[in-house]
Scaffold this active site. Structure first.
Site, PDB file in Angstrom:
ATOM      1  N   GLU A 148      -2.227 -11.919   7.567  1.00 46.97           N
ATOM      2  CA  GLU A 148      -0.941 -11.508   6.992  1.00 46.97           C
ATOM      3  C   GLU A 148       0.182 -12.160   7.774  1.00 46.97           C
ATOM      4  OE1 GLU A 148      -0.851  -7.216   6.830  1.00 46.97           O
ATOM      5  OE2 GLU A 148      -2.604  -7.128   5.516  1.00 46.97           O
ATOM      6  N   HIS A 199       1.318  -5.450   2.003  1.00 47.99           N
ATOM      7  CA  HIS A 199       0.973  -4.343   2.917  1.00 47.99           C
ATOM      8  C   HIS A 199       2.056  -3.251   2.911  1.00 47.99           C
ATOM      9  CE1 HIS A 199      -1.593  -3.429   6.705  1.00 47.99           C
ATOM     10  NE2 HIS A 199      -1.196  -2.309   6.130  1.00 47.99           N
TER      11      HIS A 199
HETATM   12  P1  NAI Z   1      -9.501   8.129   7.645  1.00 49.39           P
HETATM   13  O1  NAI Z   1     -10.004   7.846   8.999  1.00 49.39           O
HETATM   14  O2  NAI Z   1      -8.932   9.473   7.362  1.00 49.39           O
HETATM   15  O3  NAI Z   1     -10.691   7.867   6.594  1.00 49.39           O
HETATM   16  C1  NAI Z   1     -11.574   6.799   6.657  1.00 49.39           C
HETATM   17  C2  NAI Z   1     -12.896   7.256   6.074  1.00 49.39           C
HETATM   18  O4  NAI Z   1     -13.764   6.142   5.981  1.00 49.39           O
HETATM   19  C3  NAI Z   1     -13.619   8.282   6.934  1.00 49.39           C
HETATM   20  O5  NAI Z   1     -13.988   9.394   6.148  1.00 49.39           O
HETATM   21  C4  NAI Z   1     -14.835   7.533   7.457  1.00 49.39           C
HETATM   22  O6  NAI Z   1     -15.938   8.367   7.681  1.00 49.39           O
HETATM   23  C5  NAI Z   1     -15.078   6.560   6.350  1.00 49.39           C
HETATM   24  N1  NAI Z   1     -15.881   5.405   6.717  1.00 49.39           N
HETATM   25  C6  NAI Z   1     -15.886   4.743   7.906  1.00 49.39           C
HETATM   26  N2  NAI Z   1     -16.752   3.707   7.844  1.00 49.39           N
HETATM   27  C7  NAI Z   1     -17.301   3.716   6.614  1.00 49.39           C
HETATM   28  C8  NAI Z   1     -18.264   2.900   5.975  1.00 49.39           C
HETATM   29  N3  NAI Z   1     -18.820   1.871   6.601  1.00 49.39           N
HETATM   30  N4  NAI Z   1     -18.605   3.223   4.703  1.00 49.39           N
HETATM   31  C9  NAI Z   1     -18.048   4.265   4.072  1.00 49.39           C
HETATM   32  N5  NAI Z   1     -17.131   5.084   4.644  1.00 49.39           N
HETATM   33  C10 NAI Z   1     -16.758   4.800   5.899  1.00 49.39           C
HETATM   34  O7  NAI Z   1      -8.459   6.978   7.307  1.00 49.39           O
HETATM   35  P2  NAI Z   1      -7.295   7.016   6.234  1.00 49.39           P
HETATM   36  O8  NAI Z   1      -6.066   7.557   6.814  1.00 49.39           O
HETATM   37  O9  NAI Z   1      -7.816   7.611   5.001  1.00 49.39           O
HETATM   38  O10 NAI Z   1      -7.057   5.434   6.038  1.00 49.39           O
HETATM   39  C11 NAI Z   1      -8.005   4.631   5.368  1.00 49.39           C
HETATM   40  C12 NAI Z   1      -7.630   3.175   5.530  1.00 49.39           C
HETATM   41  O11 NAI Z   1      -6.345   2.930   4.973  1.00 49.39           O
HETATM   42  C13 NAI Z   1      -7.540   2.717   6.979  1.00 49.39           C
HETATM   43  O12 NAI Z   1      -8.157   1.466   7.099  1.00 49.39           O
HETATM   44  C14 NAI Z   1      -6.055   2.545   7.214  1.00 49.39           C
HETATM   45  O13 NAI Z   1      -5.788   1.567   8.180  1.00 49.39           O
HETATM   46  C15 NAI Z   1      -5.580   2.109   5.847  1.00 49.39           C
HETATM   47  N6  NAI Z   1      -4.150   2.348   5.619  1.00 49.39           N
HETATM   48  C16 NAI Z   1      -3.459   1.378   4.916  1.00 49.39           C
HETATM   49  C17 NAI Z   1      -2.123   1.540   4.657  1.00 49.39           C
HETATM   50  C18 NAI Z   1      -1.382   0.518   3.863  1.00 49.39           C
HETATM   51  O14 NAI Z   1      -0.177   0.390   4.029  1.00 49.39           O
HETATM   52  N7  NAI Z   1      -2.059  -0.192   3.014  1.00 49.39           N
HETATM   53  C19 NAI Z   1      -1.385   2.694   5.137  1.00 49.39           C
HETATM   54  C20 NAI Z   1      -2.223   3.693   5.775  1.00 49.39           C
HETATM   55  C21 NAI Z   1      -3.547   3.489   6.020  1.00 49.39           C
END
Ligand code: NAI
Length: 648
Positions: free
Chosen positions: A508, A531
């Protein structure tokens, strides 16, 4: 109560090795090359003797074998030593003497240069223990009196024992020095306190075993005096120069990178002095202009390296008004006793809403109809367009965002299947898929909400993309490296997938003016966003509220719950108690040292809570009386202390 204080002459009073200064005088007669070689050898001999590796007698012989030393060298060296005696040493000795402390000085050096100094400090002659030089007929030094007990590694301890037996050390005894022989007096039980005095040569092994460590002479005054003694006018004058023991007033705050104004409002409401800056600050600017700041708030563009953090020792806490904390050296912050707070889930709803919107847009093929309308074309066909009602969404990663997406989409009439590596409670009618493959085979829409881990890198590679239903759409607003973009482009071009939305990319642009390149550019029915999944005003307000609440609680109560780099402690406040926060290196015995400070000052501990994380320990102590700055100083000088703060 400490009545007797034994000083090591060389490390504490001289801050140098007396015998070295005498030898340097003799080395002046040698040519430069030999002089440099001898000086380096001299340093090595002194170091090995200090840490107890070389016996004292041997070290002395080695030193005097380096070059011939004559009586005139000794006399000239002694004159220089006396002239260099610092006013601070004179003041501190005067303060201790006036207060009735019994002062003793031990030195492996000789009478010729030790006694003029101890007499200037008005230490009685029979409280000074030295060695004697031996000379030949030509006035050349032939050695030391090797029968002198100070020549033995346990020599100092032996003299202390003798003094005790003679009744010359009534009450408690403290030793101040930095050598193995000073420490031995304490470990052998002949003294109640060993104060490590830091000089240019640091002996970390010895320092670690000390009760207290100080690096400026008058810092040690509170170690030896009661509060009453310290409140005398004379003491106050000396003590006023002491930098430690500052209590918690209202902190100075610096908020950078246009942190949402809600944060400044909240902190100002508390009476804090808040300065705000628009852009990110570089390390040099932070070091030169943030020297008074106790609470620093940044977003993702301000880099806080270990060097910057070390140059801001007055910092209490760092607020990362964003989600990630990669821009901060978290370990360096913890090592400096600084907790870092961020807002991990404040933009969850914003991401979830964007995903919902994108699904509707993709299933109606809006990206291409929109592009066409801008170009003057009227694509009114319903071909390939669908409602989301009744379709199946497959959510990979059922965490904060994934589960919100689940609730919102179910309310819009979609069936929800999810896959997570952790056993998650399904919300509403959502169902856990039998595995990733089942999800890919069954979903019309696949949306990714996983973290960036080795397992999730290229999670959606060519083979998994091929397993998706024909005509399905893929959405990634999680992390850029989760999808193989070249494989996705191929699937879109072949018509295997009907659309995609991507908010995150493996590469990015760092700056808005940098060019953005991705293989998805130009593909039909694809939404590309920079993003911005979490970038809404509401998310900014949530972040501002969340992080400033954490900072307020930390400053008010010491609570570190939610800190990303710190032991988490949250002890409710009890009325009529006073709170002290103590961050220290996590090694055995620190709690005992802290409690001995309270015991020494008759302070009753009403409650305490300790948590450790890796090599950092964090203790909150409530005491039932107001504690003075001197007590904080005592705690500050406990060898393992990193930071101490008092809360009213
Ligand atoms: P979170 O930690 O609450 O949830 C992530 C989930 O993924 C967890 O339940 C975990 O067990 C699961 N997980 C981990 N490895 C896995 C795998 N190999 N297969 C299946 N499930 C798996 O995180 P949250 O807050 O829900 O964020 C999710 C993603 O969104 C993160 O990567 C974060 O960086 C990204 N994000 C992106 C934003 C954007 O602006 N596009 C803003 C906020 C978050």
């Amino acid at each position: 109560m400490i009545n007797n204080i034994i000083f090591d002459f060389d490390s504490v009073i001289l801050c140098a090795e007396g015998v070295e200064l005498i030898l340097q005088q003799a080395l002046l007669r040698l040519d430069e090359k030999t002089r440099l070689q001898c000086t380096s050898k001299l340093n090595q001999i002194t170091y090995l003797a200090d840490i107890g590796e070389t016996p004292m007698a041997e070290a002395m012989q080695e030193r005097f074998a380096l070059a011939p030393v004559y009586r005139e060298d000794v006399e000239a060296g002694a004159t220089r030593i006396l002239a260099a005696l610092s006013p601070k040493v004179r003041e501190t000795f005067a303060a201790l003497r006036t207060a009735g402390k019994r002062l003793f000085v031990f030195s492996t050096g000789s009478d010729e240069w030790v006694r003029p100094v101890t007499r200037a400090l008005q230490v009685e002659d029979d409280h000074v223990f030295t060695n004697q030089l031996l000379y030949d007929d030509q006035g050349r030094v032939t050695g030391f009196d090797e029968k002198n007990p100070l020549f033995l590694s346990v020599g100092k301890g032996y003299i202390v024992e003798q003094l005790k037996n003679e009744g010359r050390l009534p009450g408690g005894t403290a030793v101040v020095g930095n050598g193995a022989s000073d420490l031995a007096i304490r470990t052998n039980g002949c003294a109640q306190m060993f104060v490590y005095f830091s000089t240019q040569r640091t002996h970390e092994e010895i320092r670690r075993q000390a009760d207290f460590s100080v690096d400026v002479l008058d810092q040690m005054l509170p170690l030896f005096f009661s509060e009453d003694e310290l409140s005398h006018e004379h003491m106050q004058a000396i003590y006023a120069q002491n930098e430690f023991g500052k209590s918690a007033g209202q902190p100075q705050v610096l908020l950078l990178e246009s942190v949402h104004e809600m944060a400044a409002k909240k902190l100002q409401h508390e009476g804090w002095n808040v300065r705000q800056g628009k852009g990110a600050w570089c390390s040099d600017k932070l070091i030169s202009d943030a020297g008074e700041v106790q609470v620093l708030g940044i977003r993702s563009q301000t880099r806080l390296s270990g060097k910057t953090i070390a140059a801001l020792p007055q910092l209490w806490a760092i607020g990362a008004f964003c989600i990630g904390t990669n821009q901060i050296d978290l370990q360096a912050a913890a090592d400096a006793g600084i907790p870092v707070f961020n807002a991990p889930y404040s933009n969850t709803r914003s991401v979830a809403e964007l995903v919902v919107g994108e699904i509707i847009m993709l299933l109606r093929r809006i990206p291409e109809k929109n592009r066409a309308a801008h170009a003057g074309q009227w694509l009114k066909s319903a071909a390939g367009c669908a409602e989301i009602r009744g379709k199946t969404v497959g959510i990979i990663g059922y965490g904060h965002i994934g589960s919100q997406v689940s609730v919102l989409l179910e309310n819009l009439g979609m069936s929800v299947l999810f896959h997570d590596i952790v056993d998650k409670l399904p919300l509403g009618n959502a169902r856990r898929a039998g595995g990733l493959e089942e999800l890919l085979n069954s979903a019309d829409v696949v949306t990714l909400h996983v973290p960036d881990t080795p397992e999730t890198r290229n999670l959606m590679d060519a083979s998994r993309i091929q397993k998706m239903r024909k005509g399905a759409v893929l959405i990634n607003s999680s992390r850029g490296k989760v999808v193989d973009l070249a494989a996705l482009r191929a699937a879109l071009d072949e018509g295997a997938l009907s659309g995609a939305a991507l908010d995150v990319f493996p590469e990015e642009p760092a700056q808005p003016q940098d060019v953005f390149v991705t293989p998805l550019q130009g593909a039909a029915n694809v939404i590309l966003t920079p993003h911005i999944g979490g970038s809404t005003q509401e998310a900014q307000v949530n972040i501002a509220n969340y992080v400033s609440d954490k900072l307020l609680r930390f400053v008010r109560t010491g609570a570190t719950a939610g800190a990303v780099n710190f032991p988490e402690v949250d002890l409710p406040r009890v009325p009529h108690t006073h709170r002290i926060l103590h961050v220290h290196r996590n090694v055995p015995g620190v709690l005992a040292k802290i409690n001995s400070v309270f015991a020494r000052r008759n302070i009753n501990v009403a409650g305490q809570m300790l948590q450790t994380k890796e090599h950092i320990g964090y203790l909150i102590v409530d005491v039932d009386q107001q504690v003075s700055n001197q007590v904080l100083d005592l705690m500050q000088h406990i060898t393992e202390t990193i930071k101490v703060r008092k809360i009213a």
